[in-house]
Motif scaffolding. Structure first.
Motif, PDB file in Angstrom:
ATOM      1  N   PHE A 339       0.841  -1.203   0.000  1.00 41.19           N
ATOM      2  CA  PHE A 339       0.000   0.000   0.000  1.00 41.19           C
ATOM      3  C   PHE A 339       0.873   1.249   0.000  1.00 41.19           C
ATOM      4  CE2 PHE A 339      -2.840   3.270   1.476  1.00 41.19           C
ATOM      5  CZ  PHE A 339      -4.084   2.900   0.996  1.00 41.19           C
ATOM      6  N   GLY A 340       1.928   1.223   0.818  1.00 40.41           N
ATOM      7  CA  GLY A 340       2.842   2.364   0.872  1.00 40.41           C
ATOM      8  C   GLY A 340       3.578   2.576  -0.439  1.00 40.41           C
ATOM      9  N   TYR A 341       4.037   1.488  -1.049  1.00 40.31           N
ATOM     10  CA  TYR A 341       4.768   1.609  -2.308  1.00 40.31           C
ATOM     11  C   TYR A 341       3.846   2.101  -3.423  1.00 40.31           C
ATOM     12  CZ  TYR A 341       8.030   0.599  -6.072  1.00 40.31           C
ATOM     13  OH  TYR A 341       8.856   0.716  -7.153  1.00 40.31           O
ATOM     14  N   GLY A 342       2.599   1.651  -3.412  1.00 45.97           N
ATOM     15  CA  GLY A 342       1.637   2.143  -4.395  1.00 45.97           C
ATOM     16  C   GLY A 342       1.382   3.628  -4.226  1.00 45.97           C
ATOM     17  N   MET A 343       1.314   4.081  -2.989  1.00 44.56           N
ATOM     18  CA  MET A 343       1.104   5.503  -2.725  1.00 44.56           C
ATOM     19  C   MET A 343       2.299   6.320  -3.212  1.00 44.56           C
ATOM     20  SD  MET A 343       0.225   7.312   0.916  1.00 44.56           S
ATOM     21  CE  MET A 343      -1.391   6.532   0.939  1.00 44.56           C
ATOM     22  N   TYR A 344       3.516   5.834  -2.933  1.00 45.54           N
ATOM     23  CA  TYR A 344       4.704   6.541  -3.410  1.00 45.54           C
ATOM     24  C   TYR A 344       4.753   6.547  -4.940  1.00 45.54           C
ATOM     25  CZ  TYR A 344       9.500   7.406  -4.786  1.00 45.54           C
ATOM     26  OH  TYR A 344      10.611   7.906  -5.422  1.00 45.54           O
ATOM     27  N   GLY A 345       4.505   5.400  -5.538  1.00 46.33           N
ATOM     28  CA  GLY A 345       4.569   5.302  -6.988  1.00 46.33           C
ATOM     29  C   GLY A 345       3.571   6.193  -7.691  1.00 46.33           C
ATOM     30  N   SER A 346       2.438   6.479  -7.034  1.00 49.25           N
ATOM     31  CA  SER A 346       1.399   7.282  -7.674  1.00 49.25           C
ATOM     32  C   SER A 346       1.820   8.726  -7.876  1.00 49.25           C
ATOM     33  CB  SER A 346       0.109   7.223  -6.849  1.00 49.25           C
ATOM     34  OG  SER A 346       0.270   7.923  -5.633  1.00 49.25           O
ATOM     35  N   VAL A 347       2.777   9.210  -7.089  1.00 51.51           N
ATOM     36  CA  VAL A 347       3.242  10.599  -7.254  1.00 51.51           C
ATOM     37  C   VAL A 347       4.693  10.659  -7.705  1.00 51.51           C
ATOM     38  CG1 VAL A 347       1.612  11.468  -5.539  1.00 51.51           C
ATOM     39  CG2 VAL A 347       3.928  10.836  -4.824  1.00 51.51           C
ATOM     40  N   ASP A 348       5.337   9.526  -7.814  1.00 53.84           N
ATOM     41  CA  ASP A 348       6.774   9.467  -8.099  1.00 53.84           C
ATOM     42  C   ASP A 348       7.133  10.180  -9.397  1.00 53.84           C
ATOM     43  OD1 ASP A 348       9.492   8.629  -8.167  1.00 53.84           O
ATOM     44  OD2 ASP A 348       8.938   6.865  -9.328  1.00 53.84           O
ATOM     45  N   GLN A 349       6.548   9.755 -10.517  1.00 55.09           N
ATOM     46  CA  GLN A 349       6.912  10.344 -11.803  1.00 55.09           C
ATOM     47  C   GLN A 349       6.464  11.797 -11.894  1.00 55.09           C
ATOM     48  OE1 GLN A 349       8.971   9.105 -13.720  1.00 55.09           O
ATOM     49  NE2 GLN A 349       8.951   6.913 -13.348  1.00 55.09           N
ATOM     50  N   ALA A 350       5.335  12.137 -11.282  1.00 55.27           N
ATOM     51  CA  ALA A 350       4.890  13.531 -11.279  1.00 55.27           C
ATOM     52  C   ALA A 350       5.899  14.403 -10.540  1.00 55.27           C
ATOM     53  CB  ALA A 350       3.515  13.642 -10.621  1.00 55.27           C
ATOM     54  N   LEU A 351       6.394  13.931  -9.407  1.00 57.73           N
ATOM     55  CA  LEU A 351       7.404  14.676  -8.659  1.00 57.73           C
ATOM     56  C   LEU A 351       8.677  14.833  -9.477  1.00 57.73           C
ATOM     57  CD1 LEU A 351       8.220  14.320  -4.913  1.00 57.73           C
ATOM     58  CD2 LEU A 351      10.088  14.261  -6.542  1.00 57.73           C
ATOM     59  N   ASN A 352       9.067  13.771 -10.183  1.00 49.20           N
ATOM     60  CA  ASN A 352      10.284  13.829 -10.998  1.00 49.20           C
ATOM     61  C   ASN A 352      10.174  14.893 -12.087  1.00 49.20           C
ATOM     62  OD1 ASN A 352      11.439  11.762  -9.537  1.00 49.20           O
ATOM     63  ND2 ASN A 352      10.843  10.168 -10.981  1.00 49.20           N
ATOM     64  N   VAL A 353       9.025  14.943 -12.766  1.00 46.49           N
ATOM     65  CA  VAL A 353       8.832  15.940 -13.817  1.00 46.49           C
ATOM     66  C   VAL A 353       8.806  17.351 -13.222  1.00 46.49           C
ATOM     67  CG1 VAL A 353       7.243  16.773 -15.600  1.00 46.49           C
ATOM     68  CG2 VAL A 353       7.651  14.323 -15.338  1.00 46.49           C
ATOM     69  N   ASP A 354       8.206  17.490 -12.037  1.00 44.93           N
ATOM     70  CA  ASP A 354       8.106  18.801 -11.406  1.00 44.93           C
ATOM     71  C   ASP A 354       9.458  19.401 -11.032  1.00 44.93           C
ATOM     72  OD1 ASP A 354       5.382  18.630 -11.645  1.00 44.93           O
ATOM     73  OD2 ASP A 354       5.005  18.136  -9.545  1.00 44.93           O
TER      74      ASP A 354
END
Length: 419
Positions: A339-354
């Motif tokens: 659950f934690g990894y899914g939560m991190y993954g859901s914003v991971d690429q968005a954070l990288n682009v930002d």
């Protein structure tokens, strides 16, 4: 359908149809490649090594993971840069994605039929090259085709597909654990389809033939690979945080079969059943967390809150098999840590682009950030292998993973450019 105008700066818009097509494309692509890879990486390959080299399987598996991660690291960076510079009637990203899927599918199947460890290693590395020929341009498209206000949602679909594919891939792999060749055939076909389906589902990319060409010598091309330095503080903090978090996750994920067999003491058949159960649990919790956290992050305009919660859940997930040396401990790791990894993954690429310092070089710079993934795949198994070889036990693997995820959270919280 035409390409979105200037979405990288947050000024573009997507029609409802294009939003749906992007969501489907990102999910299907991530689901297919991860399912195909996990059939091999999580189950069939480690079991094959256990069959042919039971006394040295941990060390050999560590070397193979390290070699393929190095191949991924180099190919992701190179393809990301070259896709920025590609000029074709099919666009900058599409040719790489389609051809990469075919290469990855053929060579991943080759892992199951080649006769010795050296050829298996070569084919596995080529599969990672093909895979990163797809991943690098797909992720770069978040910057040049998706508005900033929707990146969290799109990142969520990428994460959900990856996690769902990972869980189902382990279930499929477990089904073929005693009959491996059909499993390798399935993995090769699905991997090849991932790139083809992605370019069929998403809105057609505009031709890049009329874009300004990047002229220059070979020296200029080599210089273009240099990492960003100006205004890149947050970029490197994101890199460090992502690397450490993935180190911790892959320390356990890539060794879960051996943990069940050697740490908990299950038989081959029982471990396959436990992995199937873990995968079903992971499938449910990851879909819930990934598909909810990303859109919520877009709505509240914050990326760090999901990362903090995810880090806490991952730490709890790592602690459970350490404190509960039983199949239940590993199942709870899948539930809470997943659950934690899914939560991190859901914003991971968005954070990288930002945090990109220069969106004109998105492919190259995201390729550098995606090195964190390959470093996680490479260093995580090395650390686990070193701990097991040095201590003869998996006991210290779990507290080490907890320390790494805590450090990852600290680095990400130091980022100033995103809330």
């Amino acid at each position: 359908m035409s390409q979105v105008v200037q979405p990288a700066s947050g000024t573009g818009t997507l029609s409802k149809t294009n939003r749906v097509r992007f969501c489907i494309a990102f999910f299907v692509f991530s689901f297919c490649w991860m399912l195909a890879l996990q059939v091999v990486a999580a189950v069939l390959l480690p079991q094959r090594l256990a069959d042919i080299a039971p006394d040295s399987k941990d060390a050999i598996f560590g070397v193979l993971n390290s070699a393929t991660a190095l191949a991924s690291l180099i190919s992701n960076l190179v393809v990301g840069n070259l896709s920025d510079r590609t000029r074709s009637v099919f666009g900058r990203r599409t040719p790489w994605i389609a051809s990469g899927g075919i290469l990855a599918g053929i060579t991943l199947f080759g892992v199951g039929v080649l006769p010795n460890g050296f050829l298996i290693g070569v084919s596995y590395c080529l599969a990672m090259v093909g895979l990163n020929m797809m991943i690098a341009p797909i992720i770069a498209s978040l910057s040049d085709r998706v508005p900033e206000s929707m990146r969290g949602t799109m990142s969520a679909f990428i994460s959900a597909g990856t996690l769902f594919g990972s869980a189902l891939g382990q279930i499929v792999g477990a089904r073929f654990i005693t009959m491996q060749l059909p499993g390798f055939i399935v993995s090769g076909v699905v991997m090849a389809l991932s790139g083809v389906l992605a370019v069929l589902f998403w809105p057609k990319e505009d031709s890049s033939k009329d874009m300004p060409k990047t002229e220059g010598s070979l020296k200029d091309l080599l210089v273009s690979f240099r990492p960003p330095t100006k205004g890149a503080r947050d970029f490197w903090l994101a890199f460090a945080g992502r690397s450490l978090l993935l180190f911790s996750y892959y320390m356990i994920l890539n060794y879960q079969l051996y943990i069940l067999q050697d740490y908990i003491g299950q038989s081959v058949e029982d471990s396959a059943v436990t992995i199937s159960t873990m995968s079903l649990v992971l499938m449910v919790v990851s879909l819930i967390s990934a598909l909810s956290a990303g859109p919520i992050s877009d709505k509240i305009g914050r990326r760090k809150i999901p990362v903090v919660i995810a880090s806490i859940l991952l730490a709890i997930g790592y602690a459970l098999p350490w404190l509960m040396q039983s199949p239940l401990g590993m199942i709870l790791f899948s539930a809470i840590g997943g659950f934690g990894y899914g939560m991190y993954g859901s914003v991971d690429q968005a954070l990288n682009v930002d945090v990109l310092p220069n969106e004109e070089e998105a492919g190259k710079d995201l390729g550098i950030l995606n090195i964190a993934t390959t470093l996680g795949q490479m260093v995580g198994p090395i650390v686990t292998s070193a701990i097991v070889v040095a201590t003869g036990s998996y006991q210290l693997v779990f507290p080490t993973a907890i320390v790494l995820v805590a450090l990852a959270c600290v680095f990400i919280m130091m980022i100033k450019k995103v809330k």
